[in-house]
Design a protein around this motif. Structure first.
Motif, PDB file in Angstrom:
ATOM      1  N   ILE F  60       0.649  -1.133  -0.066  1.00  5.89           N
ATOM      2  CA  ILE F  60       0.025   0.110  -0.089  1.00  5.89           C
ATOM      3  C   ILE F  60       0.758   1.427  -0.042  1.00  5.89           C
ATOM      4  O   ILE F  60       0.466   2.471   0.150  1.00  5.89           O
ATOM      5  CB  ILE F  60      -0.995   0.131   1.230  1.00  5.89           C
ATOM      6  CG1 ILE F  60      -0.147  -0.347   2.528  1.00  5.89           C
ATOM      7  CG2 ILE F  60      -2.066  -0.840   1.002  1.00  5.89           C
ATOM      8  CD1 ILE F  60      -1.179  -0.221   3.762  1.00  5.89           C
ATOM      9  N   GLU F  61       2.260   1.229  -0.198  1.00  3.42           N
ATOM     10  CA  GLU F  61       3.043   2.204  -0.265  1.00  3.42           C
ATOM     11  C   GLU F  61       3.700   2.322  -1.642  1.00  3.42           C
ATOM     12  O   GLU F  61       3.699   3.587  -2.040  1.00  3.42           O
ATOM     13  CB  GLU F  61       4.293   2.033   0.611  1.00  3.42           C
ATOM     14  CG  GLU F  61       4.102   1.697   2.194  1.00  3.42           C
ATOM     15  CD  GLU F  61       3.439   3.049   2.873  1.00  3.42           C
ATOM     16  OE1 GLU F  61       3.385   4.169   2.201  1.00  3.42           O
ATOM     17  OE2 GLU F  61       2.971   2.777   4.270  1.00  3.42           O
ATOM     18  N   GLU F  62       4.112   1.453  -2.363  1.00  3.56           N
ATOM     19  CA  GLU F  62       4.475   1.427  -3.762  1.00  3.56           C
ATOM     20  C   GLU F  62       3.493   0.826  -4.774  1.00  3.56           C
ATOM     21  O   GLU F  62       2.985  -0.507  -4.088  1.00  3.56           O
ATOM     22  CB  GLU F  62       5.810   1.097  -3.834  1.00  3.56           C
ATOM     23  CG  GLU F  62       6.788   1.592  -2.862  1.00  3.56           C
ATOM     24  CD  GLU F  62       8.335   0.907  -2.820  1.00  3.56           C
ATOM     25  OE1 GLU F  62       8.677   0.836  -3.971  1.00  3.56           O
ATOM     26  OE2 GLU F  62       8.771   0.541  -1.627  1.00  3.56           O
ATOM     27  N   THR F  93      -2.379   0.489  -3.709  1.00  2.00           N
ATOM     28  CA  THR F  93      -2.382   2.028  -3.537  1.00  2.00           C
ATOM     29  C   THR F  93      -3.426   2.727  -4.250  1.00  2.00           C
ATOM     30  O   THR F  93      -3.623   3.735  -4.055  1.00  2.00           O
ATOM     31  CB  THR F  93      -0.816   2.346  -4.352  1.00  2.00           C
ATOM     32  OG1 THR F  93      -0.723   1.662  -5.641  1.00  2.00           O
ATOM     33  CG2 THR F  93       0.171   1.641  -3.470  1.00  2.00           C
ATOM     34  N   GLU F  94      -3.790   2.179  -5.467  1.00  5.61           N
ATOM     35  CA  GLU F  94      -5.041   2.867  -6.183  1.00  5.61           C
ATOM     36  C   GLU F  94      -6.182   3.006  -5.140  1.00  5.61           C
ATOM     37  O   GLU F  94      -6.593   3.857  -5.190  1.00  5.61           O
ATOM     38  CB  GLU F  94      -5.466   2.087  -7.445  1.00  5.61           C
ATOM     39  CG  GLU F  94      -4.304   2.126  -8.616  1.00  5.61           C
ATOM     40  CD  GLU F  94      -4.182   3.720  -8.972  1.00  5.61           C
ATOM     41  OE1 GLU F  94      -5.040   4.336  -8.903  1.00  5.61           O
ATOM     42  OE2 GLU F  94      -2.979   4.165  -9.134  1.00  5.61           O
ATOM     43  N   ARG F  96      -5.995   3.103  -2.069  1.00  2.89           N
ATOM     44  CA  ARG F  96      -5.633   3.841  -1.125  1.00  2.89           C
ATOM     45  C   ARG F  96      -5.925   5.212  -1.692  1.00  2.89           C
ATOM     46  O   ARG F  96      -6.356   6.023  -0.822  1.00  2.89           O
ATOM     47  CB  ARG F  96      -4.270   3.661  -0.611  1.00  2.89           C
ATOM     48  CG  ARG F  96      -3.850   4.797   0.422  1.00  2.89           C
ATOM     49  CD  ARG F  96      -2.111   4.430   0.719  1.00  2.89           C
ATOM     50  NE  ARG F  96      -1.864   5.409   1.482  1.00  2.89           N
ATOM     51  CZ  ARG F  96      -0.413   5.349   1.990  1.00  2.89           C
ATOM     52  NH1 ARG F  96       0.281   4.624   1.408  1.00  2.89           N
ATOM     53  NH2 ARG F  96      -0.139   6.465   2.711  1.00  2.89           N
ATOM     54  N   LYS F  97      -5.388   5.490  -2.756  1.00  5.99           N
ATOM     55  CA  LYS F  97      -5.621   6.897  -3.214  1.00  5.99           C
ATOM     56  C   LYS F  97      -7.242   7.304  -3.405  1.00  5.99           C
ATOM     57  O   LYS F  97      -7.547   8.403  -3.291  1.00  5.99           O
ATOM     58  CB  LYS F  97      -5.169   7.180  -4.709  1.00  5.99           C
ATOM     59  CG  LYS F  97      -3.604   7.355  -4.565  1.00  5.99           C
ATOM     60  CD  LYS F  97      -2.960   7.920  -5.904  1.00  5.99           C
ATOM     61  CE  LYS F  97      -2.697   6.348  -6.773  1.00  5.99           C
ATOM     62  NZ  LYS F  97      -2.263   6.885  -8.130  1.00  5.99           N
ATOM     63  N   GLU F  98      -8.019   6.188  -3.690  1.00  5.37           N
ATOM     64  CA  GLU F  98      -9.298   6.532  -4.034  1.00  5.37           C
ATOM     65  C   GLU F  98     -10.086   6.888  -2.503  1.00  5.37           C
ATOM     66  O   GLU F  98     -10.869   7.674  -2.375  1.00  5.37           O
ATOM     67  CB  GLU F  98     -10.070   5.200  -4.739  1.00  5.37           C
ATOM     68  CG  GLU F  98     -11.231   5.622  -5.524  1.00  5.37           C
ATOM     69  CD  GLU F  98     -11.558   4.283  -6.135  1.00  5.37           C
ATOM     70  OE1 GLU F  98     -12.661   3.569  -5.744  1.00  5.37           O
ATOM     71  OE2 GLU F  98     -11.141   3.655  -7.212  1.00  5.37           O
ATOM     72  N   MET F  99      -9.819   5.874  -1.650  1.00  4.32           N
ATOM     73  CA  MET F  99     -10.546   5.792  -0.399  1.00  4.32           C
ATOM     74  C   MET F  99     -10.174   6.686   0.662  1.00  4.32           C
ATOM     75  O   MET F  99     -10.725   7.324   1.392  1.00  4.32           O
ATOM     76  CB  MET F  99     -10.323   4.368   0.283  1.00  4.32           C
ATOM     77  CG  MET F  99     -10.982   3.406  -0.592  1.00  4.32           C
ATOM     78  SD  MET F  99     -11.106   1.775   0.410  1.00  4.32           S
ATOM     79  CE  MET F  99     -12.492   2.077   1.324  1.00  4.32           C
ATOM     80  N   GLY F 100      -8.686   7.082   0.457  1.00  2.72           N
ATOM     81  CA  GLY F 100      -8.213   8.286   1.361  1.00  2.72           C
ATOM     82  C   GLY F 100      -8.042   7.976   2.732  1.00  2.72           C
ATOM     83  O   GLY F 100      -8.252   6.633   3.043  1.00  2.72           O
ATOM     84  N   ILE F 101      -8.046   8.756   3.694  1.00  2.00           N
ATOM     85  CA  ILE F 101      -8.232   8.500   5.236  1.00  2.00           C
ATOM     86  C   ILE F 101      -9.337   9.194   5.560  1.00  2.00           C
ATOM     87  O   ILE F 101     -10.322   9.640   4.815  1.00  2.00           O
ATOM     88  CB  ILE F 101      -6.958   9.109   5.659  1.00  2.00           C
ATOM     89  CG1 ILE F 101      -6.781  10.606   5.449  1.00  2.00           C
ATOM     90  CG2 ILE F 101      -5.461   8.396   5.486  1.00  2.00           C
ATOM     91  CD1 ILE F 101      -6.152  11.264   6.318  1.00  2.00           C
ATOM     92  N   LYS F 106     -15.970   9.934   3.747  1.00  2.00           N
ATOM     93  CA  LYS F 106     -15.183   8.543   3.091  1.00  2.00           C
ATOM     94  C   LYS F 106     -14.875   7.694   4.277  1.00  2.00           C
ATOM     95  O   LYS F 106     -14.847   8.091   5.268  1.00  2.00           O
ATOM     96  CB  LYS F 106     -13.819   9.293   2.696  1.00  2.00           C
ATOM     97  CG  LYS F 106     -13.750  10.005   1.335  1.00  2.00           C
ATOM     98  CD  LYS F 106     -12.457  10.275   0.914  1.00  2.00           C
ATOM     99  CE  LYS F 106     -12.464  11.090  -0.567  1.00  2.00           C
ATOM    100  NZ  LYS F 106     -11.196  11.270  -1.072  1.00  2.00           N
TER     101      LYS F 106
END
Lengths: 243, 243, 243, 243, 243, 243
Positions: F60-62, F93-94, F96-101, F106
């Motif tokens: 989830i980092e790279e 990662t994708e 993660r980008k989509e869901m965010g924190i 969200k």
């Protein structure tokens, strides 16, 4: 073999096996007066002049005139490359002043604004190098390090997708033990170079150490460097031993 | 070559290649009793007397009488220059008392108030030098260091636009490791000079070090200085070595 | 030449060129058991007895009886001066108990209450000296150091306007590196004297150092002192060297 | 001359010129296992047995049985004195469990509850000594150290008005540099005695130091002590030197 | 003479005069990998096997199978004692997963749940020993250390009322100076045993020190111990001297 | 005897008695550039190639390409195993980008999302090994360390139930004394391996230490290691002694 993007900074490339791996996001941290702006300037300027790589330099700390003044003070003639469409110095300080930081009625200067600006420039040039001075100026717009981390994460993904080899600067804060202001920037980036100002025999000595570089070996010593009238000069064969 | 604005402070200019680069924002930090007010006074007073530079001194810590008393105590006759319209000592302590700090029903003394005052003065004089003692008195009006950073950033832009060569003072807090109260002031300014009070053989010795100066080389040693009846006297050829 | 107000404390005046500059606000900080109350007592008592200066002592930590008891324990006969209208010991502990600290339905003991009390006393006496023991008892009424700083700033302006030469006490907290409880008091005052209790060869030794004194030179060494049956006795020619 | 209340603790009274000054509030701080409960027990028990002073011991940490068990373990027969109405062990742990700490629907165990209980006892006995083990159990009911400070201040005034010579215990927290849990207790009390557990040659050695005593001189060395089957035994002529 | 409950842990009982005083609440703190689970296991298992004391072991960190696996790995056959109704391993991890921590719509796993479970077990067995691994798993359910402290206080009272001799485990956090996670657990319990992992000549050495034991004398040295295939082995006659 | 899952990392297995105990959750912490990603890569890759254990690697980092690039840079040919359905590199990662924190609108990338993904994969493969790089990327979604601790606790239970032998990575933050970012991860996992970058004679030396391993003995020394073109090479017979 990984393709390399040489920094052209005197003495640095031999510490990192020839340059930054292509398409990576690289971080430089330094304390006040540590040399991070000149570092970023040289990376972009050397790229244009020595390697023919078009480059974009975004400043959000000092204005265009100040960066130009600094480049010229170090004997770097920018006009020619700017006119050739090879060098872009983008001054976002005005935008920063206008947008401010997070407030109920304002958006603040964010990575989204940066992406928009960068996307615009990349439409009519084929920049290979990108420098941002500094991450902190944007980081201020985010309320928590956690939120900021996510934004840097996304911005880094964006930079790689744009096929840029990037250099971001950040601050280390005197009197705090961390090596970056937020303690998170270094975990997102592909490399970390730490600039220091260390007291030795009453003098402040400039130091540089490559702390991390993904995908590749690198020198792990701490080396002295100078900022002369020609810019940064690293002594890759001299080392500093802390007691 | 960068144009220089000499400080006229005994021993300092030779450490910084002749003076502050013109149109820059310079920061001095010091602990309690470290000498930052006299430093700012000398910068303005020397400018008027030795170099014919009109100057503005804004105090928000001590009143006009106190500053006058201090100037006179160091043998500096201010009246003549004030009458000539060359020296402006602007006492904003009354305004500070009146406006207070951020409270629901008050605005607090802000950089905007400072800009207004300064703009007014600059209409009928051509000041080249500006000193503010101290940043902290204004910084109190801002709720977060982040917000303050943005305001100092904007205020610094304003000062450069006004073609002033400026000196701002800030505090370092005894017992904390940082070199400025907020840990951010030094990243905005073009230079940072750190005054200290260090224990040596049971005495507190006054020290000065140039920590940062954009666009130019500078001495990086730590030097002792005295405050005599004539004011600050730096020993540029003596150095202090911490063990 | 600045007019001086001698403290009359054995050994102190020669460290500070004869006494506090007139009309200044002076701060003494000390840890638990460090001697700040007796310091303040002596400043006021010596003023009345040795120099004929009427004085006001406000206590918000200990009651009137406790202060009287302490004065008498050190051989100081207060009654006579109180009857002569030269010495005013104002006990605000009752008011403090009644007003409490900031709560939704209470005002708390504030600097405004102090100003009111002081203004009242000054109507029918011409006090030249003022001592407050301690700042902290009032500081508790303020929610943030920032707010407190502004209040101390205003209170200090008030004291100077009243033509008082003042002494305020504050605490240094064992186990924290700062030299005052709030880290701000010392920046407002015109001087700072630091009392300490330092371990030397297993004993706690009392120390005193003048850390700051505006408008004037001062000794910068750290000196031992004793509290004897007669009160404070500083050894101005002995120094303490920390390793 | 100040009237003294001897503690009767072996070796202590000679360090403090005979005992606590009468009508004072005295504080003892200690880390976990440092001996503060036995210290408080001895102060009350010795008062009853050796000096005929009726005493009240309030525990809010351990129950009545536990205190009795501890007293007996150290060879102290409490029953007799309790039956004679000379010794009162007041167990407020049940009340503490019932009242809890500050919650929207509960008052928590407060100093007001303590005052009520104490006032009740003092109606039918003439206690001269009072011990509370510990301040912290009550301090938990207050949301901020500031609020707590005011409450301790008021409670101390109350104890003096009741003509009690009091001993309060508090905790020092291992791994934090302060000498009391809240960093404020010691500024309110008339004295402070610090108990420690220090590592020397692999052993934890018990230490005692008088840190503060208002109105009187006191020994300022750090002394070892033991807890034997008879209770506390201080070596007033032995000192501990930290390197 | 206090009745003792021997731990049966090799080498420990001779450090604490034969065992834990009966009906006390004892605390063990350890860093990651420090041995607190095996310590608790041995206390309960030895009680059943060597002294015929029925015991209850509540785990909220690892499941039943994991504890069984650990017991067997150290050669301890639990089945027989479980079938005899002498040993109860209560796995509350499922309940913890279900109840979670404090959230608006959930109660979280609390000491009340623990009391309920324990009361149930104690109805049909006469357990004399109780172990909880660990306090922290429950502590998470409480919003503040203050609130937690009160709950541990009440839970400890409950355990004593149930006539149990109890062992609770807690964590010490690497990189923080405290000896327990919350800095409060040790003040409630009747004893504190600190397990450590200390670097000596490049190795991590296991250490144990009895830090506190109410009502009784105890060894105060720091001793090395091993975890062998048979479990914990303390060397009571060897000591560790930190430089 | 516990069944072991060998890591296949050169020099490591002999430090931990042959490998990770089966069905355990293992943690690796490292500072920036400390080697945690390559550590996790080797664990999974060696499993597939040397031991025939199907494995899942979640990054989830790279992104996927970056992991592939890294694997290939170290001479590890992934394609073959991926085609055979033995190696799964899951790029979140994708997502993660989509869901965010965590934000009001969200959900953020959570352990629940991870469980869903993992459950899906495990339906059509029989993975025995699992690696997650890194815990921190998910930890960001949780507001408090307490909440995060519970989630890691539950996720660890899930991994054991799935019969996976797992490796999770976390960060240690330069300039802070802790050994993991949140100070809690290590208490949940069954083992902890600490990677370091330590300054020795001016060089940064890579170090490894097994800090904890449940159910089993393990080496407790600190060993140097290299990252060569072939990957990690630990020197199990060399030790590092800190002064």
């Amino acid at each position: 073999m990984l393709e390399r993007v040489p920094t052209g900074i005197a003495g640095l490339d031999e510490l990192i096996e020839g340059g930054f791996p292509i398409n990576t996001v690289n971080l430089v941290s330094a304390p006040t007066g540590g040399g991070k702006t000149i570092f970023a300037i040289e990376y972009i300027y050397n790229g244009v002049r020595n390697y023919g790589d078009p480059g974009v330099f975004i400043t959000i700390e000092e204005g265009y005139e100040s960066i130009r003044r600094a480049m010229n003070a170090f004997g770097k003639d920018t006009r020619r490359y700017e006119e050739d469409g090879k060098l872009f110095i983008l001054d976002m300080t005005e935008l920063r002043k206008e947008m401010g930081i997070y407030e109920s009625d304002k958006d603040g200067l964010t990575f989204d604004a940066l992406k928009d600006a960068l996307t615009g420039i990349l439409k009519y040039t084929k920049a290979k190098r990108f420098a941002l001075d500094s991450l902190v100026g944007i980081g201020l717009s985010y309320e928590s390090p956690t939120r900021l981390r996510e934004e840097i994460f996304r911005f880094s993904c964006f930079l790689r997708e744009m096929n840029l080899t990037s250099l971001l600067t950040t601050e280390s804060v005197e009197g705090t033990p961390g090596i970056t202001r937020y303690g998170i920037e270094q975990f997102i980036s592909d490399s970390l170079i730490v600039l220091g100002l260390e007291e030795m025999n009453g003098e402040l000595v400039r130091t540089i150490r490559v702390r991390k570089m993904r995908f590749t070996g690198h020198d792990r010593g701490k080396h002295p460097f100078l900022i002369t009238s020609g810019g940064i000069e690293i002594s890759p064969h001299e080392k500093i031993f802390n007691p």
